[in-house]
Design a protein around this motif. Structure first.
Motif, PDB file in Angstrom:
ATOM      1  N   HIS A  40      -3.181  -4.767  -2.233  1.00  0.00           N
ATOM      2  CA  HIS A  40      -1.922  -4.113  -2.594  1.00  0.00           C
ATOM      3  C   HIS A  40      -2.240  -2.667  -2.987  1.00  0.00           C
ATOM      4  O   HIS A  40      -3.297  -2.392  -3.550  1.00  0.00           O
ATOM      5  N   GLU A  88      -1.093  -0.917  -5.339  1.00  0.00           N
ATOM      6  CA  GLU A  88      -1.160  -0.758  -6.798  1.00  0.00           C
ATOM      7  C   GLU A  88      -2.189  -1.721  -7.368  1.00  0.00           C
ATOM      8  O   GLU A  88      -2.193  -2.910  -7.019  1.00  0.00           O
ATOM      9  N   HIS A 135      -4.033  -4.405  -9.693  1.00  0.00           N
ATOM     10  CA  HIS A 135      -3.559  -5.498 -10.545  1.00  0.00           C
ATOM     11  C   HIS A 135      -4.238  -5.482 -11.915  1.00  0.00           C
ATOM     12  O   HIS A 135      -3.848  -6.230 -12.803  1.00  0.00           O
ATOM     13  N   GLU A 178     -10.860 -11.782  -8.798  1.00  0.00           N
ATOM     14  CA  GLU A 178      -9.872 -12.340  -9.720  1.00  0.00           C
ATOM     15  C   GLU A 178     -10.430 -13.456 -10.596  1.00  0.00           C
ATOM     16  O   GLU A 178      -9.728 -14.411 -10.933  1.00  0.00           O
ATOM     17  N   ASN A 216      -3.491  -8.647 -14.553  1.00  0.00           N
ATOM     18  CA  ASN A 216      -2.509  -9.528 -13.934  1.00  0.00           C
ATOM     19  C   ASN A 216      -3.060  -9.975 -12.591  1.00  0.00           C
ATOM     20  O   ASN A 216      -3.852  -9.263 -11.979  1.00  0.00           O
ATOM     21  N   TYR A 217      -2.612 -11.116 -12.128  1.00  0.00           N
ATOM     22  CA  TYR A 217      -2.940 -11.490 -10.761  1.00  0.00           C
ATOM     23  C   TYR A 217      -2.166 -10.583  -9.815  1.00  0.00           C
ATOM     24  O   TYR A 217      -1.067 -10.125 -10.145  1.00  0.00           O
ATOM     25  N   PRO A 218      -2.685 -10.325  -8.630  1.00  0.00           N
ATOM     26  CA  PRO A 218      -1.945  -9.517  -7.660  1.00  0.00           C
ATOM     27  C   PRO A 218      -0.631 -10.205  -7.266  1.00  0.00           C
ATOM     28  O   PRO A 218      -0.502 -11.423  -7.370  1.00  0.00           O
ATOM     29  N   ARG A 219       0.309  -9.404  -6.810  1.00  0.00           N
ATOM     30  CA  ARG A 219       1.572  -9.953  -6.316  1.00  0.00           C
ATOM     31  C   ARG A 219       1.299 -10.960  -5.205  1.00  0.00           C
ATOM     32  O   ARG A 219       0.275 -10.890  -4.520  1.00  0.00           O
ATOM     33  N   GLY A 220       2.234 -11.874  -5.024  1.00  0.00           N
ATOM     34  CA  GLY A 220       2.102 -12.919  -4.010  1.00  0.00           C
ATOM     35  C   GLY A 220       1.740 -12.367  -2.637  1.00  0.00           C
ATOM     36  O   GLY A 220       2.319 -11.387  -2.186  1.00  0.00           O
ATOM     37  N   TYR A 259      -1.077 -10.995  -1.889  1.00  0.00           N
ATOM     38  CA  TYR A 259      -2.111  -9.974  -2.008  1.00  0.00           C
ATOM     39  C   TYR A 259      -3.286 -10.511  -2.801  1.00  0.00           C
ATOM     40  O   TYR A 259      -3.195 -11.521  -3.485  1.00  0.00           O
TER      41      TYR A 259
END
Length: 91
Positions: free
Chosen positions: A15, A17, A19, A62, A78-82, A84
């Motif tokens: 992603h 951005e 995480h 992660e 945070n975990y990456p967005r779904g 990603y």
């Protein structure tokens, strides 16, 4: 398994951005820089010239090790967005 071989078993959908974000003011106060040797894929490196941690989120697996070892709470993790982040291949 040697950690350097882990890249044979993973792929990434990165992603734009990160995480994980480093809270620079808090991080700068840290004297031991544990994240630089605890991260299994070496996402954190000390940049002597710039006097700060360089962070490459693109290689993150992660695992959360950095969050555990950072005793300064200098990370927003945070975990990456779904869709990603890291993808582990089991075969």
């Amino acid at each position: 398994m040697i950690i350097d071989n882990i890249f044979d078993l993973v792929s990434y959908n990165i992603h734009p951005e990160p995480h994980i974000r480093i809270i620079r003011d808090t991080c700068h106060e840290c004297m031991h820089k544990t994240c630089t040797f605890a991260c299994p894929v070496r996402c954190y490196t000390w940049n002597e010239t710039r006097g700060k941690i360089d962070f490459a989120y693109e290689a993150c697996v992660e695992c959360g090790t950095c969050l555990v070892v950072c005793d300064r709470d200098a990370l927003e993790w945070n975990y990456p967005r779904g869709g990603y982040g890291v993808r582990f291949r089991l075969s």
